[in-house]
Motif scaffolding. Sequence first.
Motif, PDB file in Angstrom:
ATOM      1  N   GLY A 149       0.819  -1.204   0.000  1.00 21.35           N
ATOM      2  CA  GLY A 149       0.000   0.000   0.000  1.00 21.35           C
ATOM      3  C   GLY A 149       0.852   1.254   0.000  1.00 21.35           C
ATOM      4  N   ALA A 150       1.935   1.228   0.781  1.00 22.91           N
ATOM      5  CA  ALA A 150       2.831   2.378   0.827  1.00 22.91           C
ATOM      6  C   ALA A 150       3.510   2.602  -0.516  1.00 22.91           C
ATOM      7  CB  ALA A 150       3.886   2.176   1.916  1.00 22.91           C
ATOM      8  N   MET A 151       3.919   1.520  -1.175  1.00 20.94           N
ATOM      9  CA  MET A 151       4.557   1.662  -2.489  1.00 20.94           C
ATOM     10  C   MET A 151       3.608   2.322  -3.489  1.00 20.94           C
ATOM     11  SD  MET A 151       7.699   0.607  -2.379  1.00 20.94           S
ATOM     12  CE  MET A 151       8.161   0.179  -4.071  1.00 20.94           C
ATOM     13  N   LEU A 152       2.348   1.892  -3.495  1.00 18.24           N
ATOM     14  CA  LEU A 152       1.365   2.486  -4.398  1.00 18.24           C
ATOM     15  C   LEU A 152       1.089   3.943  -4.030  1.00 18.24           C
ATOM     16  CD1 LEU A 152      -0.979  -0.610  -4.586  1.00 18.24           C
ATOM     17  CD2 LEU A 152       0.062   0.474  -6.588  1.00 18.24           C
ATOM     18  N   ALA A 153       0.951   4.226  -2.739  1.00 21.74           N
ATOM     19  CA  ALA A 153       0.655   5.597  -2.307  1.00 21.74           C
ATOM     20  C   ALA A 153       1.817   6.531  -2.625  1.00 21.74           C
ATOM     21  CB  ALA A 153       0.351   5.609  -0.812  1.00 21.74           C
ATOM     22  N   ARG A 154       3.056   6.043  -2.475  1.00 25.22           N
ATOM     23  CA  ARG A 154       4.218   6.871  -2.804  1.00 25.22           C
ATOM     24  C   ARG A 154       4.242   7.247  -4.279  1.00 25.22           C
ATOM     25  NH1 ARG A 154       8.812   3.838  -2.408  1.00 25.22           N
ATOM     26  NH2 ARG A 154      10.284   5.501  -1.871  1.00 25.22           N
ATOM     27  N   ALA A 155       3.613   6.395  -5.115  1.00 29.25           N
ATOM     28  CA  ALA A 155       3.559   6.663  -6.555  1.00 29.25           C
ATOM     29  C   ALA A 155       2.357   7.522  -6.936  1.00 29.25           C
ATOM     30  CB  ALA A 155       3.518   5.345  -7.316  1.00 29.25           C
TER      31      ALA A 155
ATOM     32  N   ALA B 181      -2.938   4.736  14.611  1.00 27.42           N
ATOM     33  CA  ALA B 181      -1.574   5.264  14.484  1.00 27.42           C
ATOM     34  C   ALA B 181      -1.368   5.963  13.143  1.00 27.42           C
ATOM     35  CB  ALA B 181      -0.568   4.115  14.643  1.00 27.42           C
ATOM     36  N   ILE B 182      -1.936   5.393  12.077  1.00 21.53           N
ATOM     37  CA  ILE B 182      -1.810   6.016  10.752  1.00 21.53           C
ATOM     38  C   ILE B 182      -2.567   7.338  10.712  1.00 21.53           C
ATOM     39  CG2 ILE B 182      -2.473   5.756   8.328  1.00 21.53           C
ATOM     40  CD1 ILE B 182      -1.860   2.739   8.674  1.00 21.53           C
ATOM     41  N   ALA B 183      -3.760   7.368  11.336  1.00 22.03           N
ATOM     42  CA  ALA B 183      -4.534   8.609  11.377  1.00 22.03           C
ATOM     43  C   ALA B 183      -3.768   9.713  12.109  1.00 22.03           C
ATOM     44  CB  ALA B 183      -5.883   8.366  12.050  1.00 22.03           C
ATOM     45  N   ALA B 184      -3.015   9.328  13.131  1.00 29.82           N
ATOM     46  CA  ALA B 184      -2.306  10.327  13.932  1.00 29.82           C
ATOM     47  C   ALA B 184      -0.984  10.760  13.307  1.00 29.82           C
ATOM     48  CB  ALA B 184      -2.060   9.767  15.346  1.00 29.82           C
ATOM     49  N   HIS B 185      -0.263   9.834  12.703  1.00 33.15           N
ATOM     50  CA  HIS B 185       1.105  10.131  12.284  1.00 33.15           C
ATOM     51  C   HIS B 185       1.427   9.729  10.850  1.00 33.15           C
ATOM     52  CE1 HIS B 185       1.776  10.879  16.521  1.00 33.15           C
ATOM     53  NE2 HIS B 185       1.390   9.659  16.811  1.00 33.15           N
ATOM     54  N   GLY B 186       0.474   9.191  10.100  1.00 29.30           N
ATOM     55  CA  GLY B 186       0.779   8.623   8.796  1.00 29.30           C
ATOM     56  C   GLY B 186       1.445   7.269   8.967  1.00 29.30           C
ATOM     57  N   LEU B 187       1.639   6.568   7.865  1.00 30.00           N
ATOM     58  CA  LEU B 187       2.331   5.281   7.901  1.00 30.00           C
ATOM     59  C   LEU B 187       3.835   5.528   7.861  1.00 30.00           C
ATOM     60  CD1 LEU B 187       2.189   2.158   7.787  1.00 30.00           C
ATOM     61  CD2 LEU B 187       2.209   2.357   5.296  1.00 30.00           C
ATOM     62  N   GLN B 188       4.549   5.056   8.863  1.00 32.95           N
ATOM     63  CA  GLN B 188       5.999   5.234   8.939  1.00 32.95           C
ATOM     64  C   GLN B 188       6.671   4.042   8.257  1.00 32.95           C
ATOM     65  OE1 GLN B 188       7.125   8.228  10.410  1.00 32.95           O
ATOM     66  NE2 GLN B 188       4.903   8.496  10.285  1.00 32.95           N
ATOM     67  N   LEU B 189       7.262   4.288   7.094  1.00 32.46           N
ATOM     68  CA  LEU B 189       7.894   3.239   6.300  1.00 32.46           C
ATOM     69  C   LEU B 189       9.410   3.327   6.447  1.00 32.46           C
ATOM     70  CD1 LEU B 189       7.780   0.987   4.124  1.00 32.46           C
ATOM     71  CD2 LEU B 189       7.849   2.802   2.401  1.00 32.46           C
TER      72      LEU B 189
ATOM     73  N   PRO C  34       2.238  -0.502  15.801  1.00 31.63           N
ATOM     74  CA  PRO C  34       1.176   0.017  14.940  1.00 31.63           C
ATOM     75  C   PRO C  34       1.632   1.275  14.207  1.00 31.63           C
ATOM     76  CG  PRO C  34       0.286  -0.587  17.081  1.00 31.63           C
ATOM     77  CD  PRO C  34       1.775  -0.692  17.200  1.00 31.63           C
ATOM     78  N   GLY C  35       1.328   1.324  12.912  1.00 28.46           N
ATOM     79  CA  GLY C  35       1.691   2.486  12.115  1.00 28.46           C
ATOM     80  C   GLY C  35       3.104   2.484  11.598  1.00 28.46           C
ATOM     81  N   VAL C  36       3.853   1.391  11.859  1.00 29.24           N
ATOM     82  CA  VAL C  36       5.261   1.324  11.460  1.00 29.24           C
ATOM     83  C   VAL C  36       5.502   0.042  10.670  1.00 29.24           C
ATOM     84  CG1 VAL C  36       7.656   1.254  12.237  1.00 29.24           C
ATOM     85  CG2 VAL C  36       5.972   2.589  13.524  1.00 29.24           C
ATOM     86  N   VAL C  37       6.083   0.154   9.486  1.00 32.51           N
ATOM     87  CA  VAL C  37       6.438  -1.000   8.667  1.00 32.51           C
ATOM     88  C   VAL C  37       7.917  -0.909   8.328  1.00 32.51           C
ATOM     89  CG1 VAL C  37       6.116  -2.160   6.455  1.00 32.51           C
ATOM     90  CG2 VAL C  37       4.141  -1.287   7.699  1.00 32.51           C
ATOM     91  N   VAL C  38       8.641  -2.009   8.565  1.00 26.43           N
ATOM     92  CA  VAL C  38      10.067  -2.081   8.262  1.00 26.43           C
ATOM     93  C   VAL C  38      10.258  -3.034   7.089  1.00 26.43           C
ATOM     94  CG1 VAL C  38      12.363  -2.657   9.126  1.00 26.43           C
ATOM     95  CG2 VAL C  38      10.645  -1.676  10.680  1.00 26.43           C
TER      96      VAL C  38
END
Length: 327
Positions: A34-40, A55-63, A150-154
């Motif tokens: 999802g992050a890859m698509l959104a970044r594009a 967590a995403i609502a508060a800070h966005g998705l941290q990739l 939550p809200g963090v993807v590595v």
Amino acid sequence: MPVPDAPTPSTPRDDATPRRTTIVGAGAVGSYYGAMLARAGEPVTLIARDAHVRAIAAHGLQLHHEGRVETVALDATTDPAAVRGADLVLVCVKSNDTEAVARQIAPHVAADAVVLSLQNGVDNAPAIARHVHATVAPAVVYVATEMPAPGVVVYHGGGRLVVGAPDAAGCDASARALRRAIERLADAGVPVEQVADVRPALWMKLLLNCAYNAASALTQAPYERMARLAPVRELQVAVAREVVAVALADGVALALDEAIAGIERIAQTMPAQRSSTAQDVARGRPTEIDHLNGFVVRRGAALGVATPVNQALHALVKLVEAGDRSG
């Protein structure tokens, strides 16, 4: 094929409807794609657990990606009805939940949407297609990701998708829609290819999961540490031999030497990765082991192929799960 009592899908999209991707079951894998698509620049909605959504609502998705941390803006919700209006749906739920989630989203998926199963195991796409009246295709996922909070993807490595033919064989509209979806993923920087027969790739990914996931879960060991020990490598080869035998009995020929090379390559390309099963065990969550080593055991029994090594690994992970549930 449609089932007689299946719900009616939502109205097909028209050409003026903006395209949108919805990720169903957005944990580490789903959130990464999802992050890859959104970044594009693609509009993306994640359907995820409440803590991840908040967590995403508060800070966005941290990739965490290639040595940097990037905040990715996208929508997130807990509501399965958020697939309504999406022309591309990526299903990333655990295999245990496939049937239930397919029934939940079926009334909301557009008839001309493309649904890709980005899941472990070999039988999820047919399970989705029993309920969802749209183009459904399996995708084999080769990516190492982790969601430490939550809200963090590595992102640890990989990212390639191998996509099979749509379930509606011979349907030109389904084939065209799938091709557009593949191009969209490629435009977002996702290495993706389509193959006519995805079964060998599905079975090979199953083999690799069976070789790594249970042992990693039982020991909480990363792949590189597993590869350093000769007894573990011998265990993995024994697992691979059984999966190759079951696959052959099921009409899918796998090369054992390619399987062993694949096992070795994973430890080299994803040295710090712990299996998704290990991550589930560490969090006290149900694992997919019934759809990995457990599937091999069941399929082997049905086909008359002995699978004692897979059976032992399956039983041990089930024992750990039972301990977690009993407290």
